[in-house]
Motif scaffolding. Structure first.
Motif, PDB file in Angstrom:
ATOM      1  N   GLU A 110       0.828  -1.205   0.000  1.00  0.00           N
ATOM      2  CA  GLU A 110       0.000   0.000   0.000  1.00  0.00           C
ATOM      3  C   GLU A 110       0.863   1.257   0.000  1.00  0.00           C
ATOM      4  OE1 GLU A 110      -3.367   0.421  -0.199  1.00  0.00           O
ATOM      5  OE2 GLU A 110      -3.346  -1.720  -0.688  1.00  0.00           O
ATOM      6  N   PHE A 111       1.923   1.230   0.812  1.00  0.00           N
ATOM      7  CA  PHE A 111       2.839   2.371   0.881  1.00  0.00           C
ATOM      8  C   PHE A 111       3.534   2.598  -0.455  1.00  0.00           C
ATOM      9  CE2 PHE A 111       7.137   4.008   1.650  1.00  0.00           C
ATOM     10  CZ  PHE A 111       6.849   5.197   2.309  1.00  0.00           C
ATOM     11  N   GLU A 112       3.883   1.499  -1.138  1.00  0.00           N
ATOM     12  CA  GLU A 112       4.539   1.618  -2.447  1.00  0.00           C
ATOM     13  C   GLU A 112       3.621   2.323  -3.447  1.00  0.00           C
ATOM     14  OE1 GLU A 112       7.245  -1.140  -5.437  1.00  0.00           O
ATOM     15  OE2 GLU A 112       5.905  -2.096  -3.971  1.00  0.00           O
ATOM     16  N   LYS A 113       2.309   2.055  -3.345  1.00  0.00           N
ATOM     17  CA  LYS A 113       1.342   2.706  -4.239  1.00  0.00           C
ATOM     18  C   LYS A 113       1.103   4.155  -3.826  1.00  0.00           C
ATOM     19  CE  LYS A 113      -1.172  -1.635  -4.978  1.00  0.00           C
ATOM     20  NZ  LYS A 113      -2.442  -2.361  -4.656  1.00  0.00           N
ATOM     21  N   GLU A 114       1.024   4.369  -2.510  1.00  0.00           N
ATOM     22  CA  GLU A 114       0.707   5.712  -2.016  1.00  0.00           C
ATOM     23  C   GLU A 114       1.365   5.930  -0.656  1.00  0.00           C
ATOM     24  OE1 GLU A 114      -3.145   8.495  -0.800  1.00  0.00           O
ATOM     25  OE2 GLU A 114      -3.426   6.398  -1.383  1.00  0.00           O
ATOM     26  N   ASP A 115       2.346   6.832  -0.601  1.00  0.00           N
ATOM     27  CA  ASP A 115       3.040   7.119   0.659  1.00  0.00           C
ATOM     28  C   ASP A 115       2.305   8.221   1.426  1.00  0.00           C
ATOM     29  OD1 ASP A 115       3.652   9.026  -1.214  1.00  0.00           O
ATOM     30  OD2 ASP A 115       5.787   9.129  -0.719  1.00  0.00           O
ATOM     31  N   SER A 116       1.033   7.955   1.702  1.00  0.00           N
ATOM     32  CA  SER A 116       0.183   8.918   2.398  1.00  0.00           C
ATOM     33  C   SER A 116       0.476   8.895   3.896  1.00  0.00           C
ATOM     34  CB  SER A 116      -1.289   8.565   2.180  1.00  0.00           C
ATOM     35  OG  SER A 116      -1.584   7.314   2.760  1.00  0.00           O
ATOM     36  N   PRO A 117       0.116   9.978   4.610  1.00  0.00           N
ATOM     37  CA  PRO A 117       0.303   9.985   6.065  1.00  0.00           C
ATOM     38  C   PRO A 117      -0.392   8.812   6.750  1.00  0.00           C
ATOM     39  CG  PRO A 117      -0.167  12.205   5.291  1.00  0.00           C
ATOM     40  CD  PRO A 117      -0.354  11.290   4.109  1.00  0.00           C
ATOM     41  N   ALA A 118      -1.575   8.431   6.249  1.00  0.00           N
ATOM     42  CA  ALA A 118      -2.308   7.311   6.853  1.00  0.00           C
ATOM     43  C   ALA A 118      -1.508   6.020   6.753  1.00  0.00           C
ATOM     44  CB  ALA A 118      -3.666   7.142   6.177  1.00  0.00           C
ATOM     45  N   LYS A 163      11.479   2.976  11.643  1.00  0.00           N
ATOM     46  CA  LYS A 163      10.642   3.889  12.421  1.00  0.00           C
ATOM     47  C   LYS A 163      11.125   5.339  12.265  1.00  0.00           C
ATOM     48  CE  LYS A 163       9.290   3.254  16.530  1.00  0.00           C
ATOM     49  NZ  LYS A 163       9.265   2.963  17.990  1.00  0.00           N
ATOM     50  N   LYS A 164      12.439   5.534  12.281  1.00  0.00           N
ATOM     51  CA  LYS A 164      12.985   6.885  12.101  1.00  0.00           C
ATOM     52  C   LYS A 164      12.676   7.419  10.710  1.00  0.00           C
ATOM     53  CE  LYS A 164      16.864   6.394  15.336  1.00  0.00           C
ATOM     54  NZ  LYS A 164      18.343   6.291  15.461  1.00  0.00           N
ATOM     55  N   TYR A 220       9.645  11.249   7.723  1.00  0.00           N
ATOM     56  CA  TYR A 220       9.580  10.908   6.302  1.00  0.00           C
ATOM     57  C   TYR A 220       9.868  12.127   5.419  1.00  0.00           C
ATOM     58  CZ  TYR A 220       7.930   8.879   1.930  1.00  0.00           C
ATOM     59  OH  TYR A 220       7.854   8.413   0.646  1.00  0.00           O
ATOM     60  N   ASN A 221      10.822  11.945   4.491  1.00  0.00           N
ATOM     61  CA  ASN A 221      11.236  13.042   3.612  1.00  0.00           C
ATOM     62  C   ASN A 221      10.939  12.771   2.138  1.00  0.00           C
ATOM     63  OD1 ASN A 221      13.062  11.073   2.974  1.00  0.00           O
ATOM     64  ND2 ASN A 221      14.885  12.197   3.648  1.00  0.00           N
ATOM     65  N   VAL A 233      12.647   3.478   2.377  1.00  0.00           N
ATOM     66  CA  VAL A 233      11.742   2.806   3.307  1.00  0.00           C
ATOM     67  C   VAL A 233      11.410   1.409   2.801  1.00  0.00           C
ATOM     68  CG1 VAL A 233       9.451   2.855   4.368  1.00  0.00           C
ATOM     69  CG2 VAL A 233      10.754   4.975   4.122  1.00  0.00           C
ATOM     70  N   LEU A 234      11.088   1.305   1.516  1.00  0.00           N
ATOM     71  CA  LEU A 234      10.733   0.005   0.939  1.00  0.00           C
ATOM     72  C   LEU A 234      11.892  -0.974   1.039  1.00  0.00           C
ATOM     73  CD1 LEU A 234       8.806   1.181  -2.265  1.00  0.00           C
ATOM     74  CD2 LEU A 234       7.818   0.087  -0.234  1.00  0.00           C
ATOM     75  N   SER A 235      13.091  -0.476   0.808  1.00  0.00           N
ATOM     76  CA  SER A 235      14.281  -1.334   0.882  1.00  0.00           C
ATOM     77  C   SER A 235      14.480  -1.871   2.296  1.00  0.00           C
ATOM     78  CB  SER A 235      15.518  -0.543   0.450  1.00  0.00           C
ATOM     79  OG  SER A 235      16.688  -1.311   0.619  1.00  0.00           O
TER      80      SER A 235
END
Length: 411
Positions: free
Chosen positions: A129-137, A194-195, A200-201, A207-209
């Protein structure tokens, strides 16, 4: 140690050592970067199935070599992963108590199933999901999963502080260094993720790696534990030792679940009686053993004593220890009670104490919600001979907060 660092051509083969030499050949081929597929084909043809005892011997050999070579993180991971891929499916299974509720190995297995479930049901789907959309949620959800997954620290700590000491007692040192290092890499990766997510920048790939690394390494560690470490321990530890491990596990805690029940073995001949009421005459008084222990355990500090041979001989057992200690550390070298990455600091400090260069050393660190003051004192006799080291640990956060004066009793 140099005799261990030989090329494979220098290994001699005879009837009695044939398999040992072949197993060492596999290790050196991987160490020197040979294609793992070629090495696996060689191992399948020349060695076939391997026993836990053979893996145990090879693990000790690898431990000695890798300690001498001081490999980088990437090299250690490469060799460990390649070696595991070759052994996978070729290990002769032995009976273990994964079906005996409450036994420490059964509990380790229960935790591993929960860890796998967390990876499969939450971490990997959220990674997609994060790979598709790196949204705050999605970021917040991944942070929550990382918080849950870091519970693995308790699983690793029980393994390192309770299981490894007994293996060392039987001369099996490989897991204490190699596996502990790999455990630390996983811990660090979870904290790093976590950091990355908290701050997140936009670097999604980083992050994915790291998430991919965590899932891969945790899965591999579970295989190492269940097919190598636990069977190895079951082949060596006595029932009494497993009972001690079970009794002391509560102090460290459990990962995502806990023991299915209290394990009640058919034979448990441990003496659970309290200290006998013998007396000790001191220079300034006379105390019973029970009184002496109560005094130590009620001090507002944690105390650990290490003798002149670096062996842990005693620790106080207060109600709120800052750092977890279990009775398994008694009789163990203090260097092996610390993670490999910090063992050299302990070694340097003890060397200074023994050489008379220092009589004390202080450290202070932030640990969870505490500000911890750690003091080390060289203990010397009347002739100034070094007798050991006293570690003195205290949470000074409440002391730092003191202001003004207090001259009356609390209500």
């Amino acid at each position: 140690m140099s005799e261990l660092i030989n090329n494979r051509e220098q290994l001699t083969v005879d009837k009695s050592t044939d398999r040992k030499v072949l197993l060492k050949t596999v290790f050196w081929d991987l160490f020197n970067g040979k294609d793992p597929e070629e090495v696996k084909a060689f191992a399948d043809e020349k060695i076939g199935k391997v026993t836990v005892e053979e893996i145990m011997e090879l693990s000790q050999y690898q431990h000695d070599v890798l300690e001498e070579k001081a490999l980088s993180k990437s090299e250690l991971e490469r060799i460990s992963a390649a070696h595991l891929s070759i052994m996978e499916g070729n290990i002769i299974e032995i009976e273990n108590p994964k079906d005996i509720p409450g036994h420490p190995v059964h509990t380790f297995h229960r935790e591993n199933r929960e860890i796998e479930s967390l990876l499969e049901s939450k971490l990997l789907p959220l990674k997609e999901e994060f790979e598709k959309e790196d949204s705050p949620a999605n970021i917040y959800k991944l942070i929550d999963v990382c918080n849950l997954l870091y519970d693995i620290d308790k699983h690793f700590t029980r393994k390192e502080q309770l299981l490894f000491p007994y293996l060392e007692k039987y001369g099996i040192n490989g897991p204490s260094v190699n596996m502990w290092r790999l455990d630390d890499y996983i811990r660090d990766a979870i904290k790093d993720t976590k950091k990355q997510l908290t701050n997140y920048n936009g670097d999604k790939e980083a992050v994915l790696s790291t998430l991919h690394y965590i899932a891969e390494q945790v899965t591999t560690m579970i295989y190492r534990e269940e097919h190598i470490l636990f069977p190895m321990a079951m082949s060596n530890l006595t029932e009494d030792e497993w009972i001690k491990i079970a009794q002391e596990s509560d102090e460290i805690g459990y990962c995502l679940t806990g023991p299915a029940t209290v394990w009640k073995p058919e034979r448990a001949d441990l003496d659970s009686k309290a200290l006998t009421e013998g007396f000790i005459k001191l220079e300034t008084g006379l105390l019973s053993l029970n009184q002496l222990e109560l005094i130590f355990n009620n001090l507002p500090v944690d105390i650990t004593f290490i003798d002149h041979e670096d062996i842990v001989r005693y620790f106080s057992h207060g109600t709120e220890r800052i750092f977890a200690r279990t009775k398994a550390v008694i009789g163990r070298t203090v260097q092996n009670c610390h993670p490999p990455k910090s063992a050299h600091i302990v070694e340097a400090l003890l060397d200074d104490f023994k050489a008379g260069k220092k009589d004390s050393e202080d450290f202070w660190i932030k640990f969870k919600d505490k500000f911890v003051y750690i003091r080390y004192f060289a203990i010397r006799n009347e002739q100034k001979e070094y007798m050991g080291t006293l570690e003195f640990t205290q949470n000074i956060e409440p002391i730092q907060a003191i202001e003004g004066e207090k001259r009356i009793l609390s209500l």
